[in-house]
Scaffold this motif. Structure first.
Motif, short mmCIF file in Angstrom:
data_model
loop_
_atom_site.label_atom_id
_atom_site.label_comp_id
_atom_site.label_asym_id
_atom_site.label_seq_id
_atom_site.Cartn_x
_atom_site.Cartn_y
_atom_site.Cartn_z
N ASP A 262 0.73 -1.07 -0.01
CA ASP A 262 0.03 -0.13 -0.15
C ASP A 262 1.23 1.18 0.19
N PRO A 263 0.65 2.36 -1.10
CA PRO A 263 1.68 3.38 -0.78
C PRO A 263 1.82 4.48 0.12
N ILE A 264 0.26 4.54 0.38
CA ILE A 264 0.59 5.35 1.57
C ILE A 264 0.77 5.22 3.18
N ARG A 265 0.43 3.94 3.31
CA ARG A 265 1.14 2.97 4.22
C ARG A 265 2.90 2.84 4.28
N ARG A 266 2.81 2.69 3.33
CA ARG A 266 4.64 2.46 3.42
C ARG A 266 5.16 4.07 3.60
N LEU A 267 4.93 5.07 2.58
CA LEU A 267 5.33 5.95 2.78
C LEU A 267 4.85 6.84 4.09
N GLY A 268 3.99 6.28 5.25
CA GLY A 268 3.68 6.81 6.05
C GLY A 268 5.03 6.27 7.45
N ALA A 269 4.81 5.60 7.19
CA ALA A 269 6.34 4.32 7.93
C ALA A 269 7.83 5.03 7.54
N ALA A 273 6.29 11.06 11.42
CA ALA A 273 6.34 10.24 13.19
C ALA A 273 5.17 11.00 13.69
N VAL A 274 4.54 11.63 13.87
CA VAL A 274 3.49 12.32 14.09
C VAL A 274 2.58 13.33 13.33
N THR A 275 1.58 13.54 13.71
CA THR A 275 0.74 13.98 12.51
C THR A 275 1.32 15.54 11.62
N GLU A 276 1.99 16.33 12.60
CA GLU A 276 2.48 17.30 11.86
C GLU A 276 3.16 16.62 10.65
N ASP A 277 3.93 15.48 10.57
CA ASP A 277 4.48 15.10 9.19
C ASP A 277 4.06 14.86 8.36
N ALA A 278 2.48 14.20 8.95
CA ALA A 278 2.12 14.03 7.48
C ALA A 278 1.23 14.65 6.89
N ARG A 279 1.00 16.22 7.55
CA ARG A 279 0.64 16.98 7.17
C ARG A 279 1.55 17.72 6.09
N ARG A 280 2.51 17.71 6.01
CA ARG A 280 4.17 18.56 5.22
C ARG A 280 4.11 17.97 4.23
N VAL A 281 3.87 16.06 4.53
CA VAL A 281 4.52 15.34 3.37
C VAL A 281 3.04 15.06 2.30
N ALA A 282 1.62 15.53 3.23
CA ALA A 282 0.59 15.64 1.94
C ALA A 282 0.61 16.92 1.51
N SER A 283 0.79 18.40 2.12
CA SER A 283 0.67 18.79 1.68
C SER A 283 2.27 19.01 0.37
N LEU A 285 3.64 16.89 -1.42
CA LEU A 285 3.10 15.98 -2.44
C LEU A 285 1.54 15.72 -2.94
N ARG A 286 0.55 16.55 -2.74
CA ARG A 286 -0.32 17.64 -3.12
C ARG A 286 -0.97 16.27 -3.06
N LEU A 287 -1.02 15.45 -1.96
CA LEU A 287 -1.84 14.11 -1.99
C LEU A 287 -3.11 14.71 -1.83
N SER A 288 -4.36 13.33 -2.23
CA SER A 288 -5.88 14.33 -2.18
C SER A 288 -6.36 14.08 -0.59
N ASN A 289 -7.56 14.33 -0.34
CA ASN A 289 -8.41 14.41 0.73
C ASN A 289 -7.71 12.93 1.54
N ALA A 290 -8.29 11.86 0.60
CA ALA A 290 -8.40 10.61 1.73
C ALA A 290 -7.22 10.25 1.67
N GLU A 291 -5.83 10.14 0.88
CA GLU A 291 -4.36 10.03 0.92
C GLU A 291 -4.27 10.92 2.34
N THR A 292 -5.10 11.70 2.63
CA THR A 292 -3.69 13.09 3.52
C THR A 292 -4.64 12.17 4.86
N LYS A 293 -5.83 11.57 5.05
CA LYS A 293 -6.64 11.31 6.13
C LYS A 293 -6.06 10.02 6.38
#
Length: 418
Positions: A262-269, A273-283, A285-293
């Protein structure tokens, strides 16, 4: 170098849409060949998803021939020589041979040509520059066959020049190596990628996203990602720390649980490490709303899932749902440094297969019947009751539900009067 190999098993060698397009374009002094990934995959014995065709015929001639044969044509990139022909609902990109007349990055000026060697030399990697004719004869003008045999991904010509033409080729190099290469990346190509890494900052997020998500699920992703990290190539992409250890461990966990990559699961690993990382990476890479959540959920207090007993795990599964529970749990497992055979983690990961979370049985009407009016107090009572129901291990008998509802109403009433 032409004609060193002959294919015996490829879709265009059999009657069908691909053979029909080649036959249409191989007439009256023109020549057409299958090019790129389809030839590469045929040589490697891998599935072929798309069949791209190159031709000496100019776009207008391609369209004319298609119309005469009753084939639908779509000018998908006619300024660059590409026309899509649709045969039996299957699309084929047909591109006229090209050669660079002026080179300045992605905006290089090109002219249509008839020289197969020049067309091959302007492509990115040797294994992507092979072509095959309708008889299965493979034409190699840049040493691609040797690299196919060695499972080596290598830039055509000078790596620095190829990269300067389009810095996305840095990411493509690692993605293609992860998918088709073996061992460590080609040294000269790797060093050129490191030298050109500053150019990654000028790429659009959308183009980076496509390459990174494909890289995440490639068979050799661990080797490629480690090489990128060692060369300082992940920081410009993610803007933060990359965690190659958890990334490798998560892939091992996926395999142990027999889960598809799963690309998003692997990207998360790799990057969260924290939700701030997730928001930065999502921004970035311009991830979709579903991928960002999904990424944000993985990063939310994953460390709390370590050492759970089954009662607590059930509450987490109820709150998160099966997919979010599994992804967050797998991140916690990957970061725990325990192996993919750890019995306690496997037990927690298997919970969704042996237990289906019930629906919360109390409804707003149960509280209205207890004299609560619709509004904030009713919402508060429902939330309190749901928490108590979870803590009581999901009881469904009426007496337990009545007691939970009564206690929630009593608490809301006390707080109103306080």
């Amino acid at each position: 170098m032409s004609g060193e190999r002959r294919l015996t098993d490829a879709p265009w060698l059999k009657p069908g849409p691909a053979a029909r397009v080649l036959e249409l374009l191989n007439a009256d002094g023109e020549e057409a060949r299958v090019v790129g990934g389809a030839v590469r995959n045929a040589l490697l014995g891998l599935p072929i998803d798309e069949i791209d065709i190159a031709t000496t015929a100019v776009p207008e001639e391609v369209i004319r021939r298609a119309k005469a044969a009753g084939i639908r044509s779509v000018p998908t990139g006619i300024d660059h020589g590409t026309v899509t022909l649709v045969v039996d609902a299957k699309p084929f990109e047909v591109t006229t041979l090209r050669e660079d007349t002026e080179t300045f990055g992605r905006k290089a000026k090109v002219a249509f040509g008839r020289d197969w060697v020049r067309d091959a030399e302007r492509r990115d990697f040797t294994i992507n520059a092979l072509s095959a004719d309708s008889a299965g004869c493979v034409h190699d003008h840049v040493g691609g066959l040797e690299d196919i045999a060695a499972r080596r991904v290598r830039f055509i010509g000078e790596p620095e020049r190829r990269i300067a033409e389009d810095y996305l080729r840095i990411l493509r190099f690692f993605r293609i190596h992860a998918a088709y290469g073996a061992g460590e990346p080609d040294r000269a190509s790797y060093l050129a990628c490191i030298s050109g890494r500053a150019g990654l900052m000028g790429l659009s997020a959308e183009r980076i996203r496509v390459e990174i998500l494909k890289l995440m699920v490639a068979g050799g992703a661990i080797v490629a990602v480690n090489a990128m990290a060692d060369g300082g190539l992940l920081l410009p992409v993610f803007g933060g720390v990359a965690y190659t250890g958890p990334f490798a461990r998560l892939i091992g966990i996926e395999q142990a649980l027999d889960l598809p990559p799963d690309p998003i699961r692997r990207l998360g690993a790799l990057a969260v490490a924290v939700t701030e990382d997730a928001r930065r990476v999502a921004s970035r890479l311009r991830l979709s709303n579903a991928e960002t959540k999904a990424l944000d959920s993985m990063g939310h207090r994953w460390w709390r899932l370590a050492g759970m007993d089954e009662a607590r795990a059930k509450r987490r599964l109820y709150r998160l749902g099966e997919d979010r529970y599994r992804d967050r749990l797998m991140l916690a497992w990957a970061r725990s440094r325990e192996g993919s055979d750890a019995a306690s983690w496997r037990e927690l990961a298997g919970l969704p297969a042996r237990w289906i979370a019930p629906r919360f049985p109390l409804r707003a009407a149960d509280f209205v019947a207890r004299s609560l009016h619709p509004g904030p107090e009713l919402g508060q009572a429902l939330a309190l009751a749901e928490d108590a129901w979870l803590a009581a291990d999901f009881p469904l008998d009426q007496s337990s539900l009545d007691a939970i509802a009564d206690q929630a109403v009593a608490r809301v009433t006390r707080e109103r009067k306080a």
